[in-house]
Write an enzyme that holds these catalytic residues in place. Sequence first.
Site, PDB file in Angstrom:
ATOM      1  N   SER A 110       0.834  -1.197   0.000  1.00 51.11           N
ATOM      2  CA  SER A 110       0.000   0.000   0.000  1.00 51.11           C
ATOM      3  C   SER A 110       0.875   1.256   0.000  1.00 51.11           C
ATOM      4  CB  SER A 110      -0.888  -0.027   1.239  1.00 51.11           C
ATOM      5  OG  SER A 110      -1.685   1.119   1.240  1.00 51.11           O
ATOM      6  N   GLY A 111       0.596   2.147  -0.923  1.00 53.42           N
ATOM      7  CA  GLY A 111       1.356   3.403  -1.005  1.00 53.42           C
ATOM      8  C   GLY A 111       2.582   3.296  -1.888  1.00 53.42           C
ATOM      9  N   THR A 115      -1.622   2.538  -8.071  1.00 57.14           N
ATOM     10  CA  THR A 115      -2.706   3.249  -8.750  1.00 57.14           C
ATOM     11  C   THR A 115      -2.148   4.301  -9.702  1.00 57.14           C
ATOM     12  OG1 THR A 115      -4.056   2.858  -6.817  1.00 57.14           O
ATOM     13  CG2 THR A 115      -4.833   4.517  -8.353  1.00 57.14           C
ATOM     14  N   ASN A 160      -1.247   5.390   3.098  1.00 57.67           N
ATOM     15  CA  ASN A 160      -1.421   6.060   1.815  1.00 57.67           C
ATOM     16  C   ASN A 160      -2.616   6.999   1.905  1.00 57.67           C
ATOM     17  OD1 ASN A 160      -1.687   6.802  -0.816  1.00 57.67           O
ATOM     18  ND2 ASN A 160      -1.911   4.732  -1.645  1.00 57.67           N
ATOM     19  N   SER A 163      -5.446   5.599  -0.633  1.00 56.75           N
ATOM     20  CA  SER A 163      -5.302   4.147  -0.721  1.00 56.75           C
ATOM     21  C   SER A 163      -6.528   3.524  -1.376  1.00 56.75           C
ATOM     22  CB  SER A 163      -5.119   3.598   0.692  1.00 56.75           C
ATOM     23  OG  SER A 163      -4.923   2.219   0.611  1.00 56.75           O
ATOM     24  N   SER A 164      -6.267   2.651  -2.320  1.00 54.72           N
ATOM     25  CA  SER A 164      -7.375   1.961  -2.979  1.00 54.72           C
ATOM     26  C   SER A 164      -7.927   0.939  -1.986  1.00 54.72           C
ATOM     27  CB  SER A 164      -6.878   1.244  -4.222  1.00 54.72           C
ATOM     28  OG  SER A 164      -6.059   2.097  -4.959  1.00 54.72           O
ATOM     29  N   GLY A 390      -2.552  -3.429  -2.144  1.00 55.29           N
ATOM     30  CA  GLY A 390      -1.259  -4.057  -1.864  1.00 55.29           C
ATOM     31  C   GLY A 390      -1.277  -4.881  -0.592  1.00 55.29           C
ATOM     32  N   GLU A 392      -0.882  -6.013   2.970  1.00 49.15           N
ATOM     33  CA  GLU A 392      -1.071  -5.163   4.138  1.00 49.15           C
ATOM     34  C   GLU A 392      -0.758  -5.904   5.425  1.00 49.15           C
ATOM     35  OE1 GLU A 392      -5.038  -3.675   3.967  1.00 49.15           O
ATOM     36  OE2 GLU A 392      -4.511  -2.074   2.565  1.00 49.15           O
TER      37      GLU A 392
HETATM   38  N1  LIG Z   1       5.077   8.073 -10.130  1.00 49.89           N
HETATM   39  C1  LIG Z   1       4.727   8.861  -9.126  1.00 49.89           C
HETATM   40  N2  LIG Z   1       5.060  10.156  -9.151  1.00 49.89           N
HETATM   41  C2  LIG Z   1       4.716  10.962  -8.147  1.00 49.89           C
HETATM   42  N3  LIG Z   1       4.058  10.576  -7.067  1.00 49.89           N
HETATM   43  C3  LIG Z   1       3.696   9.297  -6.971  1.00 49.89           C
HETATM   44  C4  LIG Z   1       4.017   8.377  -8.001  1.00 49.89           C
HETATM   45  N4  LIG Z   1       3.537   7.182  -7.641  1.00 49.89           N
HETATM   46  C5  LIG Z   1       2.948   7.354  -6.431  1.00 49.89           C
HETATM   47  N5  LIG Z   1       3.047   8.622  -6.047  1.00 49.89           N
HETATM   48  C6  LIG Z   1       2.522   9.200  -4.768  1.00 49.89           C
HETATM   49  O1  LIG Z   1       2.298   8.169  -3.878  1.00 49.89           O
HETATM   50  C7  LIG Z   1       0.949   8.144  -3.477  1.00 49.89           C
HETATM   51  C8  LIG Z   1       0.487   6.700  -3.323  1.00 49.89           C
HETATM   52  O2  LIG Z   1       0.436   6.105  -4.579  1.00 49.89           O
HETATM   53  P1  LIG Z   1      -0.747   5.070  -4.988  1.00 49.89           P
HETATM   54  O3  LIG Z   1      -2.044   5.566  -4.500  1.00 49.89           O
HETATM   55  O4  LIG Z   1      -0.573   4.794  -6.389  1.00 49.89           O
HETATM   56  O5  LIG Z   1      -0.321   3.838  -4.111  1.00 49.89           O
HETATM   57  P2  LIG Z   1      -0.949   2.382  -4.233  1.00 49.89           P
HETATM   58  O6  LIG Z   1       0.198   1.480  -4.484  1.00 49.89           O
HETATM   59  O7  LIG Z   1      -2.031   2.383  -5.166  1.00 49.89           O
HETATM   60  O8  LIG Z   1      -1.423   2.164  -2.762  1.00 49.89           O
HETATM   61  P3  LIG Z   1      -2.718   1.336  -2.298  1.00 49.89           P
HETATM   62  O9  LIG Z   1      -2.355  -0.082  -2.351  1.00 49.89           O
HETATM   63  O10 LIG Z   1      -2.873   1.830  -0.940  1.00 49.89           O
HETATM   64  O11 LIG Z   1      -3.795   1.727  -3.214  1.00 49.89           O
HETATM   65  C9  LIG Z   1       0.195   8.874  -4.515  1.00 49.89           C
HETATM   66  O12 LIG Z   1      -0.935   9.474  -3.970  1.00 49.89           O
HETATM   67  C10 LIG Z   1       1.199   9.893  -4.962  1.00 49.89           C
HETATM   68  O13 LIG Z   1       1.171  10.998  -4.131  1.00 49.89           O
HETATM   69 MG   LIG Z   2      -3.982   2.192  -5.082  1.00 47.46          MG
END
Ligand SMILES: Nc1ncnc2c1ncn2[C@@H]1O[C@H](COP(=O)(O)OP(=O)(O)OP(=O)(O)O)[C@@H](O)[C@H]1O
Ligand SMILES: [Mg+2]
Length: 1038
Positions: A110-111, A115, A160, A163-164, A390, A392
Amino acid sequence: MPKSEVKTSLLDNMIGVGDSVLLEPLTEDTFLENLKNRFDHSEIYTYIGSVVISVNPYRHLPVYTPEKVEEYRNRNFYELSPHIYALADEAYRSLRDQDKDQCILITGESGAGKTEASKLVMSYVAAVCGKGAEVNQVKEQLLQSNPVLEAFGNAKTMRNDNSSRFGKYMDIEFDFKGDPLGGVISNYLLEKSRVVKQPRGERNFHIFYQLLSGGSEDLLKQLKLEREFNQYNYLGLDSAKVNGVDDAANFRTVKNAMQIVGFMDDEVELVLEVVAAVLKLGNIEFKPESRVNGLDESRIQDKNELKEICELLGQDQAVLERAFSFRTVEAKQEKVSTTLNVAQAYYARDALAKNLYNRLFTWLVNRINESIKAQSKVRKKVMGVLDIYGFEIFENNSFEQFIINYCNEKLQQIFIELTLKEEQEEYIKEGIEWTHIEYFNNAIICELIENNTNGILAMLDEECLRPGTVTDETFLEKLNQVCAVHERFESRMSKSSRFLNDTTLPHNCFRIQHYAGKVMYHVEGFVDKNNDLLYRDLSQAMWKTNHVLVKSLFPEGNPAKMSLKRPPTAGSQFKASVATLMKNLQTKNPNYIRCIKPNDQKAPHIFAEALVRHQVRYLGLMENVRVRRAGYAFKQPYESCLERYKMLCSQTWPHWRQGSRDGVKVLLTELQIPPEEFSYGRSKIFIRNPRTLFELEDLRKRRLEDLATLIQKIYRGWKCRTNFLLMKKSQIIISAWTKRHFQRKKYLQLKSVTLIIQSYIRGWKARKLLRELKHQKRCEESATTIAAYWRGFQVRREYRKFFRANAGKKIYEFTIQRIMQKYFLEMKKKLPSMSPTEKTWPPRPYFFLDDTHTELKRIFHLWRCKKYRDQFTEQKKAIFEEKLEASELFKDKKALYTNSVQQPFQGDYLEISKNPKYQKLNGAVEEKIVLADVVNKINRANGKVAPRIFLLTQSNFILADQKSGQIKSTIPVMDITSVSVSKQTDGLFAVHLKEGSTAAAKGDFLFTSDRLIEIITKLYRTIFFKTNQKINVEINNE
Ligand SMILES: Nc1ncnc2c1ncn2[C@@H]1O[C@H](COP(=O)(O)OP(=O)(O)OP(=O)(O)O)[C@@H](O)[C@H]1O
Ligand SMILES: [Mg+2]
């Protein structure tokens, strides 16, 4: 990198190594060091072969610009530095060009950025695929589905801020050209418990906050909502605001996105009413009320909230109130109604809220699917993007985490299967010897969870369906019995009691050693959550509303469709959908993005090594690298290998005409790379050691510099040559023009000259001809004239006698004769005197006698002079001659001359022959006397003057005494050379004698005489007659 520089390989200007397979030496430390190094240099992407590792930068990087999209478009995977776009491009191109369905598997905790990565992939594909109004609408709808789903399905968690809280798999469908047609979204297990309760520091789903912050006053009034978050029990208060998140703005974005996706305005309204109802449900509170029968009952504390909910949903308040107070159980025609106590009422309320929200979410997904569904029925190519929650590990992990982690286990499983299989297949396909590599296979964990007979999920279902008292504890007991011996299962109560003394493991928990680490699950709520029960009274109450959306969300509430069959449990549903997903993924070509979270603070620039190390371990990245390197660290198709290194060998540079495999062989042999360092596959060269590759790169770099010089040299030469040739050409042109110009000038000159000559010649010819013609004409005319005259003459001659014509001439001649006669006669009378000096002459009488008159005058003068001359005697003539001579000698020279003119030259003044005195003298002179006179002789010695007789004969000149006539001296006239006189009137003169003559002995004579002129003239003439020489007469004053 400067813009002008063109990258041709990921090896160019690399920070660390772009592909971890090339790490040398390969250890976990170097791997991490490389990731960190690249992360510090803003290179968040690194490859393991074709797998992309993405480290979350937690800040905006300028690597997602349209220029970047263009840069990566249609380029080979290894051509540019690692990027998620390279993977997206590779996937899209093999989908479009090789007709292979693709899936993009994004994993990580997560994070970690899953996404974001999925959105980047989608936006890249949208940017590079076809264009056109219809296609653009599809693209826009696909992209705009994200904000909608994120608003309803994402929430701020400790890990996050976005977070999805659901799993999402989206199939994007393309036609044969690669234009998008539409898509299908599948959602997996929304974490609905969050609706009613959030852990500390976390929030409910975004939409609640967005609605309250961004909804207009009117909207809120319509939805019967207050703007303050703290009015609602369901909204966790300690972190209602999230840094850097503008809920109000996001609400506008979501509404806009809903519009683009195709939601009608009233649909949006319905959705928001449900959201409001859920939020308000949390505010319904119950109080206990004792009943007569001793059972506790619950009463709604404040019915106002219930009333408003009912108004919102178009519900009879009494129906809902009853549903919160009673539970009816129906079994085989039997209907038993029991009252609910306070706890049960709260449970019922929360269950309703969760269900309502969960069903709303599912409805949203379906509604979006309806909009983005591909319209045409043509065969589609599919690109699936999987963005699932992700792995957790929380402090308190429950059923949701168990399900989520199970899903991640499955994904890891598919990753292992596909990458290793693929790798293995590649070696076999290329005919390279392959040795098996040990790696951890998590199949055993999957087995522990999903096994149909004794898997944890099966146990849970069994427990849920079992009649009798079923609690979470009985479930744990069952697990303890069945799974105790499983090496990955741990619990305090397990039979083997391996963990009896493990105090870290509470009694109501079990622990699973996941591939990503140990996770301890609290069994509390497992059974309930798995059952996912909503009291029938509630679903029926919901079905009874006038709210179309809510009604459609609870079809089971319809008494007509009521079934006594239990709905499938949440666990089994999830297991089934995961199984479908896995099957689906296996049919596609996988592309992996493995996201890594660099720190727990969600902060940029921090690379927490321990955290990353942990992720690297459980993601099995090292194994991944090792598998890739097991045989050979690097592989490349022969064509690209030859293309990249052909300049290192004289035989392959610049062109290799035969097969590229042979070319690579020649190249490597010439470079003397040990044969054990590489292997020849069917289409690829496999390089065992990364060092070899770097050596090749070094050689290439050096060679490129030489080549650059060479190119420069050739270019300069070419430039000069071109310039020279151009100048030469120009010079030829100029000289041609100049020559032309001069030749032309010359030609024109010649032409004009020729023309002139020609014209002259023609003129001359014409004139000649004209002359001839004129002559001819004149001849003809003359002939005619002559003939005419001749004839006239003949005629006149013949007839003259008959004409008076001749009389004219005769009269004329006669007249002239008369005039002449008269003229002459008159002239005879008018003649002037006969004196030769007479100048007068009578005027002419007629003009025509002019010439005659003049001639006559001349003739008359000549005749007059002759007459005059004829009257002189010889003697007189001689006197005149002498006079003439004297005038020639002395006129205007000597003053005395004028006196002499009057005096006639008598010559013999002494009359010698007659005078007796000079008888003797006369006798001595034989010749005729020319002159005889008395002169005074001056003695030159003393100046005495003595009179002497000066006698000149024809040959001598004699001096004699005056008295006696005695001859004193006789001097031949030939001896006299000259005579000198003065210019004055004196009579002094000197006679100079020839030197050497006899007379000369006495010296020259000096005389005076009045007749000096006569004496000297006669002396002169005598000498001339004698000698025929003229003596010199000097007249001067000396
Ligand atoms: N390529 C990137 N460039 C800039 N910031 C990013 C990038 N990837 C992620 N981030 C930052 O990290 C944060 C978390 O990313 P994201 O929501 O994609 O995580 P996730 O893997 O989907 O987590 P979860 O499993 O909780 O959904 C985003 O809100 C953003 O601020
Ligand atoms: Mg996500």
